[in-house]
Scaffold this active site. Structure first.
Site, PDB file in Angstrom:
ATOM      1  N   ASP A  83       0.806  -1.440   0.191  1.00  0.00           N
ATOM      2  CA  ASP A  83       0.075   0.136  -0.104  1.00  0.00           C
ATOM      3  C   ASP A  83       0.819   1.233   0.064  1.00  0.00           C
ATOM      4  O   ASP A  83       1.997   1.357   0.262  1.00  0.00           O
ATOM      5  CB  ASP A  83      -1.009   0.001   1.132  1.00  0.00           C
ATOM      6  CG  ASP A  83      -0.067  -0.127   2.492  1.00  0.00           C
ATOM      7  OD1 ASP A  83       0.833  -0.693   2.707  1.00  0.00           O
ATOM      8  OD2 ASP A  83      -0.558   0.746   3.620  1.00  0.00           O
ATOM      9  N   GLU A 147       0.276  -1.463   5.588  1.00  0.00           N
ATOM     10  CA  GLU A 147       1.369  -0.937   6.622  1.00  0.00           C
ATOM     11  C   GLU A 147       1.021   0.704   6.840  1.00  0.00           C
ATOM     12  O   GLU A 147       1.554   1.194   7.808  1.00  0.00           O
ATOM     13  CB  GLU A 147       2.574  -1.186   5.977  1.00  0.00           C
ATOM     14  CG  GLU A 147       3.918  -0.914   6.694  1.00  0.00           C
ATOM     15  CD  GLU A 147       4.330   0.725   6.890  1.00  0.00           C
ATOM     16  OE1 GLU A 147       5.282   0.832   7.717  1.00  0.00           O
ATOM     17  OE2 GLU A 147       4.045   1.422   5.921  1.00  0.00           O
TER      18      GLU A 147
END
Length: 434
Positions: A83, A147
């Site tokens: 991400d 994350e």
């Protein structure tokens, strides 16, 4: 040594991954699955058997194991997140999800945080498959979701629900280390992550007496909250030196021929010039107010006011951090952790750290490799629950004037092609010797 195809593939993979929009806006608003499918396909082509795992539909993680030649050796975790943080296209010179390659530079969100490292991992593994190379120790590869928010759908989920996939792993390697830091005086440092401050994102709540904005009100929630936020923002945290930061200060000072006087760290930092940026954010805890929310109309005094504070604390200082926040918020404001993660510390005298140093120096002999503590945090915090010691090692050789730290979550994030190819070579050498 990584072959030419690996040097070409790392550029292609970085660009391809950037074009897959995996923006994480928080609160579950993200879809990593397309990037996870891309990574899993590249691993499968190299003969691995990746598994894709989700706690929430679309929030996909990929895990694969590459078996080593020594079954008795501890395994190594190699992980990167899929991400990225949001990017506003109107602010950028190129579209942030174009993956454009221009003048030897790959542009786009994730170019340094951290689709570049994801691409390096894929390139090295595929190069080994072509050569028939196997590492000495098992290497577990994990590409994670979430994350950039809480990691609840990513590394946290993997550590809690699928710990068997990481059996035997004692050390892990991931982002934010082994990049070129130019001190402005001709020296090149390559800081290798050996610690992280803990994360303490806080929600502050003040409650008072609602009323008309024209009336005297001694129980104004906004006033109480503003006073607490001001105290927090202006607080000067005391020095707290961890072993990693002590080692960083000592090694950096030695490069300049400066005697290390840790009795006056602020004076020592002044002497280190530009290199002080590598440590100045990690000699203390910090607490930065970031969000305020109160009221709904100018002539109405609200009964509640809320603020958010980004707090960070060094290893072994969380109790002190909590007590300080109790004092700074005072009796009229309550606070709680909206998100909390532990601080980390890794030994800088380990064989793994030595192997990382050697790998950098093999391709950058002018390099001064030094340990450092990250001011923020990574997925290493979640994997620490499994007893895995985390290091920051995503090697990049960057030209002077290329501000790596400013590009993290910044506008016009980009990475030179040569930096990616350097990273593949260094990562390959490290993994062969680790």
């Amino acid at each position: 040594m990584a072959d030419q195809l690996a040097l070409d593939e790392v550029v292609t993979f970085t660009s391809d991954l950037i074009r897959i929009d995996t923006t994480n806006r928080g609160g579950g608003d993200c879809q990593e699955r397309p990037a996870a499918e891309y990574a899993a396909a590249r691993l499968a082509e190299a003969g691995l058997e990746p598994v894709m795992l989700e706690r929430t539909p679309g929030r996909t993680n990929v895990v694969a194991r590459l078996e080593g030649t020594d079954p008795s050796a501890d395994a190594l975790l190699l992980h990167g997140h899929l991400d990225v943080v949001p990017a506003e296209p109107a602010d950028w010179s190129v579209h942030p999800f174009s993956g454009e390659i221009r003048d030897g530079v790959v542009w786009g969100r994730g170019a340094v945080d951290m689709k570049n490292m994801d691409a390096m991992i894929l390139s090295v593994v595929r190069s080994w498959a072509r050569e028939g190379v196997r590492p000495r120790r098992d290497v577990v590869i994990a590409f994670t979701a979430d994350e950039e928010d809480s990691a609840a759908d990513g590394a946290g989920f993997l550590a809690d629900r699928h710990p068997h996939l990481f059996e035997g792993c004692t050390e892990g390697v991931s982002e934010s280390g082994a990049y070129t830091f130019h001190d402005g005086q001709g020296r090149q440092f390559y800081p290798i992550g050996a610690g992280e401050r803990g994360t303490g994102w806080m929600r502050l709540t003040a409650r008072g007496r609602a009323g008309h904005g024209s009336k005297v009100n001694r129980e104004n929630a906004v006033t109480s909250l503003a006073a607490a936020v001001t105290r927090i923002g202006e607080h000067e945290w005391p020095l707290r030196l961890t072993p990693t930061v002590r080692a960083a200060l000592t090694e950096i000072a030695a490069v300049y021929g400066i005697e290390t006087d840790l009795s006056d760290v602020d004076a020592l930092l002044d002497k280190l010039g530009g290199a002080a940026k590598l440590v100045e954010a990690t000699v203390r805890n910090s607490s930065n107010p970031t969000m305020l929310d109160a009221g709904y109309k100018v002539n109405v005094i609200p009964g509640e006011a809320v603020a958010h504070v980004d707090g960070r604390f060094l290893p072994d200082t969380e109790d002190e951090f909590r007590a300080t926040m109790d004092r700074l918020t005072g009796p009229d404001v309550d606070w709680e952790f909206a998100h909390r993660e532990i601080a980390l510390q890794a030994p800088v005298d380990s064989p793994t750290f030595a192997a990382m140093r050697e790998a950098v120096r093999a391709f950058a002999p002018e390099a001064h490799t030094v340990p450092y503590c990250m001011s923020g945090g990574t997925d290493a915090k979640q994997f620490a629950r499994l007893g895995i010691t985390g290091y920051g090692f995503a090697p990049l050789k960057l030209p002077e004037g290329f501000d790596y730290q400013a590009l993290f979550h910044g506008v016009d994030e980009r990475v030179p092609v040569e930096a990616l190819q350097f990273g593949v070579q260094v990562l390959d050498r490290f993994l062969r010797s680790a």
